[in-house]
Enzyme design. Structure first.
Site, PDB file in Angstrom:
ATOM      1  CB  CYS A  29      -5.704   7.566 -11.127  1.00  0.00           C
ATOM      2  SG  CYS A  29      -4.015   7.964 -11.819  1.00  0.00           S
ATOM      3  CD  GLU A  60       1.723   8.392  -7.194  1.00  0.00           C
ATOM      4  OE1 GLU A  60       0.547   9.048  -7.375  1.00  0.00           O
ATOM      5  OE2 GLU A  60       2.976   8.902  -6.682  1.00  0.00           O
ATOM      6  CE  LYS A 118      -0.677  -8.116  -7.030  1.00  0.00           C
ATOM      7  NZ  LYS A 118      -1.230  -8.667  -8.295  1.00  0.00           N
ATOM      8  CD1 TRP A 133      -7.040  -3.402 -13.121  1.00  0.00           C
ATOM      9  CD2 TRP A 133      -7.384  -2.094 -14.825  1.00  0.00           C
ATOM     10  NE1 TRP A 133      -8.114  -2.407 -12.697  1.00  0.00           N
ATOM     11  CE2 TRP A 133      -8.321  -1.582 -13.959  1.00  0.00           C
ATOM     12  CE3 TRP A 133      -7.487  -1.485 -16.245  1.00  0.00           C
ATOM     13  CZ2 TRP A 133      -9.216  -0.947 -14.276  1.00  0.00           C
ATOM     14  CZ3 TRP A 133      -8.524  -0.317 -16.441  1.00  0.00           C
ATOM     15  CH2 TRP A 133      -9.337  -0.153 -15.407  1.00  0.00           C
ATOM     16  CG  ASN A 134      -5.121   2.510 -14.600  1.00  0.00           C
ATOM     17  OD1 ASN A 134      -4.090   2.086 -14.045  1.00  0.00           O
ATOM     18  ND2 ASN A 134      -5.731   3.721 -14.337  1.00  0.00           N
ATOM     19  CD  GLU A 182     -10.534   6.547  -9.182  1.00  0.00           C
ATOM     20  OE1 GLU A 182      -9.823   6.794  -9.943  1.00  0.00           O
ATOM     21  OE2 GLU A 182     -10.651   5.369  -8.668  1.00  0.00           O
TER      22      GLU A 182
HETATM   23  P1  NAP Z   1      -6.698  -2.275  -7.257  1.00  0.00           P
HETATM   24  O1  NAP Z   1      -7.899  -3.134  -7.104  1.00  0.00           O
HETATM   25  O2  NAP Z   1      -6.242  -1.331  -5.848  1.00  0.00           O
HETATM   26  O3  NAP Z   1      -5.484  -3.042  -7.864  1.00  0.00           O
HETATM   27  C1  NAP Z   1      -4.206  -2.516  -7.741  1.00  0.00           C
HETATM   28  C2  NAP Z   1      -3.040  -3.670  -7.552  1.00  0.00           C
HETATM   29  O4  NAP Z   1      -3.272  -4.152  -6.112  1.00  0.00           O
HETATM   30  C3  NAP Z   1      -3.392  -4.907  -8.410  1.00  0.00           C
HETATM   31  O5  NAP Z   1      -1.952  -5.376  -8.640  1.00  0.00           O
HETATM   32  C4  NAP Z   1      -4.158  -5.873  -7.377  1.00  0.00           C
HETATM   33  O6  NAP Z   1      -3.954  -7.038  -7.602  1.00  0.00           O
HETATM   34  C5  NAP Z   1      -3.480  -5.579  -6.137  1.00  0.00           C
HETATM   35  N1  NAP Z   1      -4.365  -6.094  -4.877  1.00  0.00           N
HETATM   36  C6  NAP Z   1      -5.429  -6.175  -4.629  1.00  0.00           C
HETATM   37  N2  NAP Z   1      -5.922  -6.501  -3.329  1.00  0.00           N
HETATM   38  C7  NAP Z   1      -4.571  -6.663  -2.776  1.00  0.00           C
HETATM   39  C8  NAP Z   1      -4.136  -7.119  -1.681  1.00  0.00           C
HETATM   40  N3  NAP Z   1      -5.207  -7.343  -0.523  1.00  0.00           N
HETATM   41  N4  NAP Z   1      -2.739  -7.169  -1.141  1.00  0.00           N
HETATM   42  C9  NAP Z   1      -2.067  -6.709  -2.242  1.00  0.00           C
HETATM   43  N5  NAP Z   1      -2.499  -6.600  -3.540  1.00  0.00           N
HETATM   44  C10 NAP Z   1      -3.704  -6.529  -3.785  1.00  0.00           C
HETATM   45  O7  NAP Z   1      -6.841  -1.210  -8.313  1.00  0.00           O
HETATM   46  P2  NAP Z   1      -7.399  -1.320  -9.805  1.00  0.00           P
HETATM   47  O8  NAP Z   1      -8.723  -1.318  -9.830  1.00  0.00           O
HETATM   48  O9  NAP Z   1      -6.397  -2.462 -10.107  1.00  0.00           O
HETATM   49  O10 NAP Z   1      -6.536   0.007 -10.362  1.00  0.00           O
HETATM   50  C11 NAP Z   1      -7.507   1.332 -10.559  1.00  0.00           C
HETATM   51  C12 NAP Z   1      -7.197   2.195  -9.411  1.00  0.00           C
HETATM   52  O11 NAP Z   1      -5.990   2.376  -9.366  1.00  0.00           O
HETATM   53  C13 NAP Z   1      -8.155   3.399  -9.474  1.00  0.00           C
HETATM   54  O12 NAP Z   1      -8.547   3.913  -8.156  1.00  0.00           O
HETATM   55  C14 NAP Z   1      -7.178   4.365  -9.987  1.00  0.00           C
HETATM   56  O13 NAP Z   1      -7.423   5.603  -9.730  1.00  0.00           O
HETATM   57  C15 NAP Z   1      -5.704   3.977  -9.438  1.00  0.00           C
HETATM   58  N6  NAP Z   1      -4.637   4.577 -10.177  1.00  0.00           N
HETATM   59  C16 NAP Z   1      -3.840   5.499  -9.431  1.00  0.00           C
HETATM   60  C17 NAP Z   1      -2.805   6.134 -10.116  1.00  0.00           C
HETATM   61  C18 NAP Z   1      -2.108   7.177  -9.391  1.00  0.00           C
HETATM   62  O14 NAP Z   1      -0.876   7.391  -9.876  1.00  0.00           O
HETATM   63  N7  NAP Z   1      -2.504   7.962  -8.391  1.00  0.00           N
HETATM   64  C19 NAP Z   1      -2.452   5.633 -11.515  1.00  0.00           C
HETATM   65  C20 NAP Z   1      -3.213   4.580 -11.882  1.00  0.00           C
HETATM   66  C21 NAP Z   1      -4.390   3.909 -11.308  1.00  0.00           C
HETATM   67  P3  NAP Z   1      -4.948  -8.021  -8.595  1.00  0.00           P
HETATM   68  O15 NAP Z   1      -4.902  -7.522  -9.842  1.00  0.00           O
HETATM   69  O16 NAP Z   1      -4.310  -9.319  -8.793  1.00  0.00           O
HETATM   70  O17 NAP Z   1      -6.193  -8.011  -8.064  1.00  0.00           O
END
Ligand code: NAP
Length: 479
Positions: free
Chosen positions: A287, A253, A175, A151-152, A382
């Site tokens: 991130c 990522e 998705k 979402w970020n 984080e």
């Molecule tokens: P997240 O909880 O891992 O969610 C990311 C995505 O995964 C969402 O679309 C989420 O869906 C989905 N998801 C969650 N559980 C799942 C499952 N069991 N199976 C399939 N998909 C699933 O992460 P977040 O809190 O949204 O995002 C923040 C994280 O992203 C931070 O750790 C940040 O550092 C990282 N990030 C990394 C980068 C990079 O380039 N390295 C860039 C941006 C963000 P729902 O939303 O529907 O739960």
């Protein structure tokens, strides 16, 4: 795309869930529901994958320059609709409007850049190992692919995945996150208007409870050849394990824990400006946000005092208000995490210099805590909030040790004017991205990605398209 305030019209994509159920998308600044979006699951995902498979042969056979024309038109349409897309992004995600404009331009740049890069997917000829044989290496699109995004960066994460995939000749089902599906839907709609054939890029939406069903189908469906994921390390590991059952390709990522290191010989003002950008942009919810600010003894007091001056000027508010510099956090659990990190740092000897509390709704006062210990939660995880945690060091060796003392390896920043030290740090610091005397490092032309538990693979740049290609070795005998 009309500007949105209270409610948002869903883009025209034909979206439906089998159950007819929907989930609400809320504006984090006001709490009001701005749209209802279909709740999909495994069956809808399976159908989207089947459509992506149907669309694949024509799309991969299309000339790269014809795919590039569509991607270029898509980028142009995004920029023609920049204001509407930016307002939509701020309304669903909360970041200040100026940051949303920057994100839309960044997101669109991937379609422009990778459309061109798709024309340069060159193979190789290799000097032969036998007189009667000739060796050629070609590169083919991976095939049907899937993407899952957080979402970020609701606009840039979907385009950073789909642009190289589509340019390479793959099709994709994506998705977006539960909290921010609208930007991805709007972008997909513009893709159709740009001439993208049906089925080449599709969005499946779901509430958080649906994510395991959608992700389960994506990772177990034999048609899917590759997953591109951006999100937390925890979910990345889970999806990687699921993909391992069919040895699907993955690029991941994941989370970061970026050290931001300021040496005595740094340009103080540059370092303060860099810290402001990479700590408080997107309310610290990136991130690559500076998560551990490490400052050398000799410049420590001056740096802290200048940072306090600047951070105390940051205006917190609804991102649609022009003077806002720090918007709301994404949800209550994010506020709770920030509160836990600040409390924990203070309990372990940290000193609160600024902020330190929520100010209603999902808003958190920009905060500075000094003397943060290495075992504090904000040093180890984080924080994902507008909180600068600062610690002091004496020697370069101590700084390198502290910086590398994490399972993560996405971004690091360092400020120094000593060229020899810059070389030493560039070799010693175990991170995929190094901001050297700068806090701004994102662009479509650079390889973005991490080492260690921050991920696998790179997005953006000439390296990014390789992730969506398979190498094929042709050995021609009887010559
Ligand atoms: P997240 O909880 O891992 O969610 C990311 C995505 O995964 C969402 O679309 C989420 O869906 C989905 N998801 C969650 N559980 C799942 C499952 N069991 N199976 C399939 N998909 C699933 O992460 P977040 O809190 O949204 O995002 C923040 C994280 O992203 C931070 O750790 C940040 O550092 C990282 N990030 C990394 C980068 C990079 O380039 N390295 C860039 C941006 C963000 P729902 O939303 O529907 O739960």
């Amino acid at each position: 795309m009309a500007p949105m305030s209270a409610t948002v019209d869903l883009p025209l994509l034909e979206l439906a869930s089998d159950s007819g159920e929907t989930f609400p998308v809320d504006n984090p600044a006001t709490g009001e529901t701005i749209a209802e979006v279909p709740r999909m699951g495994a069956a809808e995902t399976r159908r989207a994958i089947a459509r992506a498979e149907e669309a694949l042969p024509k799309w991969r056979a299309m000339l790269a320059k014809d795919r590039a024309r569509i991607l270029r038109r898509w980028a142009d349409l995004m920029m023609e609709n920049e204001e509407g897309l930016a307002r939509l992004l701020t309304t669903e995600q909360g970041k200040p409007l100026a940051e949303s404009h920057t994100e839309i331009a960044y997101a669109a740049s991937f379609y422009e850049w990778f459309g061109e890069e798709g024309k340069r997917v060159y193979g190789d000829t290799i000097p032969t190992y036998a007189a009667d044989r000739r060796i050629v290496v070609t590169k083919d699109p991976v095939g049907v692919t899937v993407g899952i995004t957080p979402w970020n960066f609701p606009a840039a994460m979907p385009t950073r995945k789909s642009a190289p995939a589509l340019a390479a000749g793959c099709t994709m089902v994506l998705k977006p996150a539960e909290q921010t599906p609208l930007s991805a839907l709007a972008i997909a709609q513009l893709g159709l208007e740009a001439g993208l054939p049906e089925g080449v890029f599709q969005i499946v939406t779901g509430a958080a409870e649906d994510a395991p069903l959608i992700g389960g189908e994506m990772t177990s469906n034999h048609t899917v050849r590759k997953l591109g994921f951006t999100g937390s390390t925890e979910i990345g590991k889970l999806l990687m394990a699921q993909c391992a059952k069919q040895v699907k390709k993955v690029s991941l990522e994941l989370g970061g824990n970026a050290p931001f290191i300021v040496f005595d010989d740094a340009d103080l003002e540059e370092a303060v400006t860099g810290a402001l950008i990479c700590k408080f942009r997107n309310s610290g919810q990136t991130c690559i946000s500076a998560n551990r600010i490490l400052v050398q003894d000799g410049i420590y007091d001056a740096f802290v005092s200048r940072l306090v001056d600047e951070v105390s000027k940051l205006k917190v508010g609804n991102g649609l208000e022009p003077e806002t510099k720090v918007g709301p956090l994404i949800e209550q659990s994010a506020v709770d995490k920030v509160q836990r990190h600040v409390g924990d740092a203070i309990e372990r000897g940290g000193e609160l210099l600024l902020g330190g509390e929520g100010i209603g709704g999902l808003f958190w006062q920009p905060t500075i805590v000094t003397n943060v210990s290495a075992d504090a939660a904000m040093s180890c995880e984080e924080t994902f909030g507008p909180v600068a945690g600062i610690a002091r060091f004496k020697t370069e060796e101590q700084a390198v040790h502290a910086a590398n003392n994490t399972p993560y390896g996405l971004a690091t920043y360092y400020y120094t004017r000593d060229m020899a030290r810059i070389w030493r740090l560039s070799e010693a610091l175990e991170f995929g991205i190094h901001g050297i005397n700068t806090g701004l490092i994102s662009s479509e032309v650079v390889p973005f990605g991490g080492v260690k538990e921050s991920g696998i693979g790179r997005e953006g740049s000439k390296y990014g398209i390789e992730e969506w290609l398979e190498i094929k070795y042709l050995c021609m005998g009887g010559v």
